[in-house]
Design an enzyme around this catalytic site. Sequence first.
Site, PDB file in Angstrom:
ATOM      1  N   THR A   7      20.758  31.639  14.790  1.00 34.59           N
ATOM      2  CA  THR A   7      20.393  32.870  15.666  1.00 34.59           C
ATOM      3  C   THR A   7      20.549  32.293  16.869  1.00 34.59           C
ATOM      4  O   THR A   7      20.220  31.566  17.289  1.00 34.59           O
ATOM      5  CB  THR A   7      19.368  33.374  15.551  1.00 34.59           C
ATOM      6  OG1 THR A   7      18.975  34.513  16.487  1.00 34.59           O
ATOM      7  CG2 THR A   7      17.004  32.681  16.053  1.00 34.59           C
ATOM      8  N   LYS A  12      13.835  35.975  18.526  1.00 42.13           N
ATOM      9  CA  LYS A  12      13.583  36.549  17.679  1.00 42.13           C
ATOM     10  C   LYS A  12      13.376  34.961  17.432  1.00 42.13           C
ATOM     11  O   LYS A  12      12.363  34.550  16.273  1.00 42.13           O
ATOM     12  CB  LYS A  12      15.282  36.516  16.834  1.00 42.13           C
ATOM     13  CG  LYS A  12      16.298  37.627  16.680  1.00 42.13           C
ATOM     14  CD  LYS A  12      17.240  37.613  15.139  1.00 42.13           C
ATOM     15  CE  LYS A  12      18.276  38.699  15.503  1.00 42.13           C
ATOM     16  NZ  LYS A  12      18.918  38.517  14.690  1.00 42.13           N
ATOM     17  N   ASP A  68      19.841  38.984   9.881  1.00 41.13           N
ATOM     18  CA  ASP A  68      20.980  40.240  10.530  1.00 41.13           C
ATOM     19  C   ASP A  68      19.806  41.483  10.795  1.00 41.13           C
ATOM     20  O   ASP A  68      19.413  42.055  10.055  1.00 41.13           O
ATOM     21  CB  ASP A  68      22.492  40.397  10.141  1.00 41.13           C
ATOM     22  CG  ASP A  68      23.273  40.855  10.942  1.00 41.13           C
ATOM     23  OD1 ASP A  68      23.568  41.060  12.440  1.00 41.13           O
ATOM     24  OD2 ASP A  68      23.341  42.721  10.797  1.00 41.13           O
ATOM     25  N   PHE A 147      11.302  43.374  23.702  1.00 43.31           N
ATOM     26  CA  PHE A 147      13.322  42.627  23.537  1.00 43.31           C
ATOM     27  C   PHE A 147      13.834  43.668  22.757  1.00 43.31           C
ATOM     28  O   PHE A 147      13.216  45.090  21.881  1.00 43.31           O
ATOM     29  CB  PHE A 147      13.759  41.271  23.136  1.00 43.31           C
ATOM     30  CG  PHE A 147      14.073  40.987  21.549  1.00 43.31           C
ATOM     31  CD1 PHE A 147      13.070  40.916  20.822  1.00 43.31           C
ATOM     32  CD2 PHE A 147      15.626  41.710  21.314  1.00 43.31           C
ATOM     33  CE1 PHE A 147      12.999  41.386  19.528  1.00 43.31           C
ATOM     34  CE2 PHE A 147      15.804  41.872  19.041  1.00 43.31           C
ATOM     35  CZ  PHE A 147      14.906  40.525  19.407  1.00 43.31           C
TER      36      PHE A 147
END
Length: 191
Positions: A7, A12, A68, A147
């Site tokens: 990523t 994340k 994802d 976020f």
Amino acid sequence: MQLVFATNNQHKLEEVQAMVGTDIELKSLSDINCLEDIPETGETFEANASQKSQFIYNRYQLNCFADDSGLEVDSLNGEPGVYSARYGGTRDSESNLQLVLDKLGDSGMRTARFRTVISLILDGKEHLFEGVAEGEITKEKAGVKGFGYDPIFQPSGYDITFAEMTSEEKNSISHRAKAMHKLIEFLKAAR
Ligand code: ITT
């Protein structure tokens, strides 16, 4: 064991780092010196997660996984979905979440969910894990933590948004936490 998390999203990475504890030694893309833009051209979360993990496995032959994820709003026919990262045309979270608020207006139909699909490639074999967090879109943004769309997403059973929660609270109920929990259980059973 060592696993690369494919990523470029620092948020994340931090969330997942907090979830894995000492079970897994997480390597970031910068740890393996991968500075390339990983292609992400699929039309489903599964396809994109797969594309990202396979890119890393093919290039580095390292065990790895990719996530994802995105927000699905029912009355917007599942949008922003796979386009969550750039819904308003750029990666700017403020304008992306504002677009969701603008499109919903005063609508009373505000149910939505965050979905994550993780593709793990272990010794060349792919395994998929999914996590979903149901909730609704608030009328105004609230909170500054987290976020992306966190300031407008209120998970079912709570009266605060993800952005008003501590990272521990979000990480105990989020879509990503559920998918990661499945991955960790899978790894424990595989050993
Ligand atoms: P990588 O592909 O490098 O992992 P990305 O940010 O592009 O990073 P995605 O393609 O999976 O990741 O897009 C996910 C977008 O969905 C992300 O940029 C956020 O806008 C939103 N999103 C995903 N998980 C979220 C979460 O837990 N809270 C808020 N927004 C989230």
